[in-house]
Write a protein that holds these residues in place. Sequence first.
Motif, PDB file in Angstrom:
ATOM      1  N   PHE A  64      38.923   6.710   4.750  1.00 22.26           N
ATOM      2  CA  PHE A  64      38.868   5.254   4.732  1.00 22.26           C
ATOM      3  C   PHE A  64      39.984   4.637   5.564  1.00 22.26           C
ATOM      4  CE2 PHE A  64      36.407   6.037   0.814  1.00 22.26           C
ATOM      5  CZ  PHE A  64      35.276   5.316   1.158  1.00 22.26           C
ATOM      6  N   LEU A  65      41.074   5.356   5.742  1.00 18.25           N
ATOM      7  CA  LEU A  65      42.169   4.847   6.563  1.00 18.25           C
ATOM      8  C   LEU A  65      41.714   4.698   8.016  1.00 18.25           C
ATOM      9  CD1 LEU A  65      45.151   4.064   6.852  1.00 18.25           C
ATOM     10  CD2 LEU A  65      45.634   6.465   7.285  1.00 18.25           C
ATOM     11  N   LEU A  66      41.056   5.721   8.561  1.00 17.84           N
ATOM     12  CA  LEU A  66      40.553   5.634   9.936  1.00 17.84           C
ATOM     13  C   LEU A  66      39.492   4.543  10.071  1.00 17.84           C
ATOM     14  CD1 LEU A  66      40.237   9.392  10.913  1.00 17.84           C
ATOM     15  CD2 LEU A  66      41.905   7.732  11.737  1.00 17.84           C
ATOM     16  N   LEU A  67      38.644   4.453   9.074  1.00 20.08           N
ATOM     17  CA  LEU A  67      37.610   3.424   9.081  1.00 20.08           C
ATOM     18  C   LEU A  67      38.230   2.024   9.073  1.00 20.08           C
ATOM     19  CD1 LEU A  67      34.508   3.222   8.979  1.00 20.08           C
ATOM     20  CD2 LEU A  67      34.712   3.120   6.511  1.00 20.08           C
ATOM     21  N   GLY A  68      39.231   1.843   8.239  1.00 15.46           N
ATOM     22  CA  GLY A  68      39.924   0.553   8.178  1.00 15.46           C
ATOM     23  C   GLY A  68      40.637   0.219   9.472  1.00 15.46           C
ATOM     24  N   LEU A  69      41.228   1.226  10.114  1.00 20.60           N
ATOM     25  CA  LEU A  69      41.902   0.990  11.396  1.00 20.60           C
ATOM     26  C   LEU A  69      40.908   0.566  12.482  1.00 20.60           C
ATOM     27  CD1 LEU A  69      44.499   3.894  11.488  1.00 20.60           C
ATOM     28  CD2 LEU A  69      44.951   1.459  11.198  1.00 20.60           C
ATOM     29  N   CYS A  70      39.722   1.160  12.462  1.00 20.14           N
ATOM     30  CA  CYS A  70      38.697   0.763  13.435  1.00 20.14           C
ATOM     31  C   CYS A  70      38.241  -0.668  13.193  1.00 20.14           C
ATOM     32  CB  CYS A  70      37.509   1.715  13.371  1.00 20.14           C
ATOM     33  SG  CYS A  70      37.850   3.305  14.112  1.00 20.14           S
ATOM     34  N   PHE A  71      38.034  -1.031  11.940  1.00 16.72           N
ATOM     35  CA  PHE A  71      37.646  -2.410  11.630  1.00 16.72           C
ATOM     36  C   PHE A  71      38.773  -3.388  11.968  1.00 16.72           C
ATOM     37  CE2 PHE A  71      34.363  -0.702   8.570  1.00 16.72           C
ATOM     38  CZ  PHE A  71      33.291  -1.135   9.323  1.00 16.72           C
ATOM     39  N   LEU A  72      40.008  -2.983  11.760  1.00 15.95           N
ATOM     40  CA  LEU A  72      41.146  -3.830  12.117  1.00 15.95           C
ATOM     41  C   LEU A  72      41.225  -4.021  13.631  1.00 15.95           C
ATOM     42  CD1 LEU A  72      43.500  -5.338  10.797  1.00 15.95           C
ATOM     43  CD2 LEU A  72      44.872  -3.291  11.146  1.00 15.95           C
ATOM     44  N   ALA A  73      40.983  -2.953  14.382  1.00 15.85           N
ATOM     45  CA  ALA A  73      40.969  -3.067  15.842  1.00 15.85           C
ATOM     46  C   ALA A  73      39.834  -3.982  16.299  1.00 15.85           C
ATOM     47  CB  ALA A  73      40.830  -1.686  16.475  1.00 15.85           C
ATOM     48  N   SER A  74      38.668  -3.855  15.672  1.00 13.90           N
ATOM     49  CA  SER A  74      37.543  -4.717  16.016  1.00 13.90           C
ATOM     50  C   SER A  74      37.871  -6.179  15.732  1.00 13.90           C
ATOM     51  CB  SER A  74      36.302  -4.289  15.237  1.00 13.90           C
ATOM     52  OG  SER A  74      35.202  -5.080  15.571  1.00 13.90           O
ATOM     53  N   LEU A  75      38.514  -6.441  14.605  1.00 19.71           N
ATOM     54  CA  LEU A  75      38.929  -7.802  14.283  1.00 19.71           C
ATOM     55  C   LEU A  75      39.926  -8.329  15.306  1.00 19.71           C
ATOM     56  CD1 LEU A  75      39.027 -10.228  12.304  1.00 19.71           C
ATOM     57  CD2 LEU A  75      40.897  -9.031  11.158  1.00 19.71           C
ATOM     58  N   GLY A  76      40.868  -7.503  15.693  1.00 21.13           N
ATOM     59  CA  GLY A  76      41.847  -7.911  16.703  1.00 21.13           C
ATOM     60  C   GLY A  76      41.194  -8.268  18.025  1.00 21.13           C
ATOM     61  N   PHE A  77      40.234  -7.444  18.449  1.00 17.84           N
ATOM     62  CA  PHE A  77      39.516  -7.747  19.688  1.00 17.84           C
ATOM     63  C   PHE A  77      38.696  -9.029  19.560  1.00 17.84           C
ATOM     64  CE2 PHE A  77      39.929  -3.138  20.848  1.00 17.84           C
ATOM     65  CZ  PHE A  77      40.609  -3.346  22.042  1.00 17.84           C
ATOM     66  N   HIS A  78      38.080  -9.253  18.403  1.00 13.29           N
ATOM     67  CA  HIS A  78      37.312 -10.484  18.196  1.00 13.29           C
ATOM     68  C   HIS A  78      38.232 -11.706  18.235  1.00 13.29           C
ATOM     69  CE1 HIS A  78      33.158  -9.497  17.507  1.00 13.29           C
ATOM     70  NE2 HIS A  78      33.504  -8.487  16.727  1.00 13.29           N
ATOM     71  N   LEU A  79      39.396 -11.617  17.621  1.00 10.08           N
ATOM     72  CA  LEU A  79      40.334 -12.741  17.646  1.00 10.08           C
ATOM     73  C   LEU A  79      40.839 -13.014  19.059  1.00 10.08           C
ATOM     74  CD1 LEU A  79      42.354 -12.105  14.370  1.00 10.08           C
ATOM     75  CD2 LEU A  79      40.601 -13.834  14.790  1.00 10.08           C
ATOM     76  N   LEU A  80      41.067 -11.951  19.825  1.00  7.06           N
ATOM     77  CA  LEU A  80      41.467 -12.125  21.215  1.00  7.06           C
ATOM     78  C   LEU A  80      40.359 -12.806  22.008  1.00  7.06           C
ATOM     79  CD1 LEU A  80      43.461 -11.550  23.549  1.00  7.06           C
ATOM     80  CD2 LEU A  80      42.318  -9.347  23.809  1.00  7.06           C
TER      81      LEU A  80
END
Length: 93
Positions: A64-80
Amino acid sequence: MSYSALHLTLVDLVLLFLLLEVAVFSIVLRRRLRFRQRLALTATLGSGAAFALAVRLAMSDASFLLLGLCFLASLGFHLLDLAVRLRKGAPEP
């Protein structure tokens, strides 16, 4: 080929095509796009790639840690992407 292996293969193909898109865009459109347009395009493709990687990790029972990091990266890209698009006078990508 089992049903779940077919899904993993399809997700791998999506990731491969996203990488090919980045390579083609960086070579062909390098001089034609302005910085903001390149940044918006990178953010859009990055969010899609991070989300596809999260789907692949979820299907392969990764942590779940890797999964959460991927979702966090996706959120960061969306905010950018939102920041670039909402900036006053930003051109449409």
